[in-house]
Every structure is written in C-alpha cells, then in structure tokens.
Design a protein around this motif. Structure first.
Motif, mmCIF file in Angstrom:
data_model
loop_
_atom_site.group_PDB
_atom_site.id
_atom_site.type_symbol
_atom_site.label_atom_id
_atom_site.label_comp_id
_atom_site.label_asym_id
_atom_site.label_seq_id
_atom_site.Cartn_x
_atom_site.Cartn_y
_atom_site.Cartn_z
ATOM 1 N N SER A 155 45.273 62.758 20.282
ATOM 2 C CA SER A 155 45.606 64.350 19.514
ATOM 3 C C SER A 155 45.671 65.322 21.041
ATOM 4 O O SER A 155 44.367 65.340 21.794
ATOM 5 N N GLY A 156 46.932 66.248 20.772
ATOM 6 C CA GLY A 156 46.682 67.204 21.677
ATOM 7 C C GLY A 156 44.648 68.040 22.329
ATOM 8 O O GLY A 156 44.404 68.522 23.130
ATOM 9 N N GLN A 160 42.508 68.218 25.016
ATOM 10 C CA GLN A 160 42.141 69.564 25.507
ATOM 11 C C GLN A 160 40.228 69.685 26.160
ATOM 12 O O GLN A 160 40.075 69.548 26.578
ATOM 13 N N ARG A 161 39.367 68.526 24.312
ATOM 14 C CA ARG A 161 38.105 68.164 24.396
ATOM 15 C C ARG A 161 37.629 67.424 25.707
ATOM 16 O O ARG A 161 36.715 67.839 26.822
ATOM 17 N N PRO A 180 43.975 77.546 28.213
ATOM 18 C CA PRO A 180 43.563 76.449 27.765
ATOM 19 C C PRO A 180 44.219 75.904 26.441
ATOM 20 O O PRO A 180 44.133 74.586 25.890
ATOM 21 N N THR A 181 44.480 77.142 25.875
ATOM 22 C CA THR A 181 44.820 76.893 23.648
ATOM 23 C C THR A 181 46.205 77.313 23.962
ATOM 24 O O THR A 181 46.948 76.776 22.856
ATOM 25 N N THR A 187 44.124 76.083 14.602
ATOM 26 C CA THR A 187 43.246 75.386 13.592
ATOM 27 C C THR A 187 42.593 74.634 15.043
ATOM 28 O O THR A 187 41.641 74.957 15.342
ATOM 29 N N THR A 188 43.483 74.262 15.774
ATOM 30 C CA THR A 188 43.499 73.079 16.957
ATOM 31 C C THR A 188 42.744 74.340 17.912
ATOM 32 O O THR A 188 41.438 74.133 18.658
ATOM 33 N N GLN A 189 43.120 75.428 18.148
ATOM 34 C CA GLN A 189 43.258 76.568 19.070
ATOM 35 C C GLN A 189 41.259 76.923 18.834
ATOM 36 O O GLN A 189 40.730 77.318 19.893
ATOM 37 N N ALA A 190 41.192 77.241 17.718
ATOM 38 C CA ALA A 190 40.124 78.317 16.992
ATOM 39 C C ALA A 190 39.010 76.992 17.827
ATOM 40 O O ALA A 190 37.777 77.083 17.917
#
Length: 280
Positions: A155-156, A160-161, A180-181, A187-190
């Motif tokens: 996933s996106g 990014q991880r 980067p976010t 939710t994923t950004q946090a």
C-alpha cells in the motif's frame, strides 16, 4: 542561537548561511532562494513551510547537491559542502538522505524491496547488507519476508515506510523529508509521522521537514521556518509560529490549515480571503 534562528556550527548538525540559488543565464537569471539562513542541531526537527513555488524544495535539493548554489554556505558537521572537492562531497553527502513525496514513483518497481534497501548499503561498503535489511524492515514495522516482494505489492503507507527505511539505512546525520506525507490519507499520514519521530528518538538524526501544510509541520517540528518567495519571513518555536504567527503570510498559512468544524472552517476561509485582498 543567534537572532536568525541558526544554531552555532559547534552544536549544529547543519548550518546554512545566506544561501542563494538562481536559475537561468545572466540576463534572464531568477533568484529563487534569497539569502536563507538556519541551523538544525542533532536530534532536532526544523519544519520548512511555504506554498508551492516558495523555494522550499529547491533548498532541500541544494543540501543534497542537486542544484548549484550561487551564494552562501552549507556547513554539515564542520564541512562546508558547497566548497568541498567532488570526491569528498560525495562522502559527506552519504550522511544526508531524503524521503521523497511520492512513495509510488520513488521506488524502482523492477527491484525487490531487499535489493532496493541493499543497494545504498553496498555503495557505502557495508559487508552484511542483508542482515541490515532485516533490521530495517523490523524498524519500520514490516515483516522479514517483505524483502522478497516488489513495491507494487504494498500500500501507499507501506511504500513510504520502505522509503523511510532506505533513507535511514546508512544511519545518516540529516534526513530531508520533502512532503513525505502529502500523498497519504490522514490515518496513514499520522502513522508515517509517528514512525519518523520514533526513528529520530532512536538514532538522534536531524530532520528538515518540508511541507506546504503548517498543521502537519507543527506536529513533527521543534522549530518552524516560514518561507515566502525564496526568503524566510518568520522563524521560531513550533507552537508560537503555528498558533501565534506574527507575519501576515504565516497567518494566511495558518488559516489555510483545515479544521473539522465546518463553521470554524468557513470563518477561516473568509478571513484568509480578507488577508489576500489586503495584500493584493
């Protein structure tokens, strides 16, 4: 710390003094970074915030040696990297890494995750790169077998991880986080921001966090520098700059930050329009 908000060279991982970047030939030359100065100490995050075209990404590229610097200095761990010979500059540059905005295009789709992470380690001469990759995957919360898979299988947020793992693979002293976010949902950004903070606590790396979103920058930064038309117009403590801004441009950025209450949001939009008219 001096009045420009720059830490002294002795204590700073990074010190930028009167940085200038211009594009074009002499007659049509356009200066896009205009005498910018700031410092970042080890373990500190400086947020660099501004709208599109303000010059913030150009500053990040200048730190990475990707654009020519036309004036000023960039001192990292005691070395002015703008004046180092190319051979020495490459060695210092390995200690400055970057997390790009788009986790979809920043990873080579034809390489496995293990190969993506091993590549910079091999260049740096790390003997047991595969073992380090497993350590990195655990550090960013991915299973060991993630290394055998390809970017398209994630996933996106997971990509990014992986991008963050690649950036910290060589244990750099400075990580440039360039929006980067912005490509992630809230939710994923946090989760990505939490991961960056945890890795910083573990490694002591300095972060330059570049974004157009003052609210996001406030979440991760110790200090904030506000960039407008290539110049820093305000710099200070994160809470002070984001909640009690002194410059009209920063107040516009503050009012552009979304809030969940629709009535408050409507008032903020109206106030921002008024400020824009007043500045016109």
């Amino acid at each position: 710390m001096d009045e420009s908000g720059s830490a002294s060279t002795a204590e700073a991982g990074l010190e930028v003094r009167d940085l200038r970047v211009a594009y074009g030939r002499r007659r049509g030359r356009a200066e896009v970074v205009k005498g910018v100065s700031f410092g970042i100490a080890p373990g500190e995050t400086l947020g660099l915030v501004g709208e599109s075209g303000s010059g913030k990404t150009t500053i990040g590229r200048a730190l990475l040696g990707l654009v020519p610097v036309t004036g000023g200095s960039i001192t990292f761990r005691g070395h002015d990297i703008t004046r180092l010979p190319r051979s020495r500059r490459r060695a210092v540059a390995r200690d400055i890494q970057v997390v790009f905005q788009d986790p979809y295009s920043s990873l080579n789709p034809s390489m496995t995750i293990e190969d993506i992470l091993v590549e910079p380690l091999r260049v740096a001469g790390v003997a047991d790169g595969r073992s380090r990759v497993r350590e990195l995957l655990r550090q960013v919360g991915l299973p060991d077998d993630a290394g055998t898979r390809y970017p398209s299988e994630f996933s996106g947020g997971q990509r990014q991880r992986i991008a963050i793992a690649r950036a910290v693979a060589q244990r750099p002293g400075l990580v440039i986080c360039d929006e980067p976010t912005s490509a992630l949902d809230l939710t994923t950004q946090a989760r990505a921001l939490g991961l960056l903070r945890r890795i910083q606590r573990e490694t002591g790396a300095a972060y330059l966090f570049i974004s157009h979103d003052l609210g996001v920058v406030r979440e991760v930064s110790d200090r904030i520098a506000v960039l407008h038309e290539g110049a820093i117009v305000e710099m200070g403590d994160s809470e002070q700059v984001s909640l009690r801004p002194s410059h009209p441009y920063t107040r516009r950025l503050q009012l552009a930050t979304p809030v969940p209450d629709p009535d408050v949001q409507a008032r903020r939009r109206q106030r921002r329009r008024e400020l824009l008219k007043a500045d016109a």
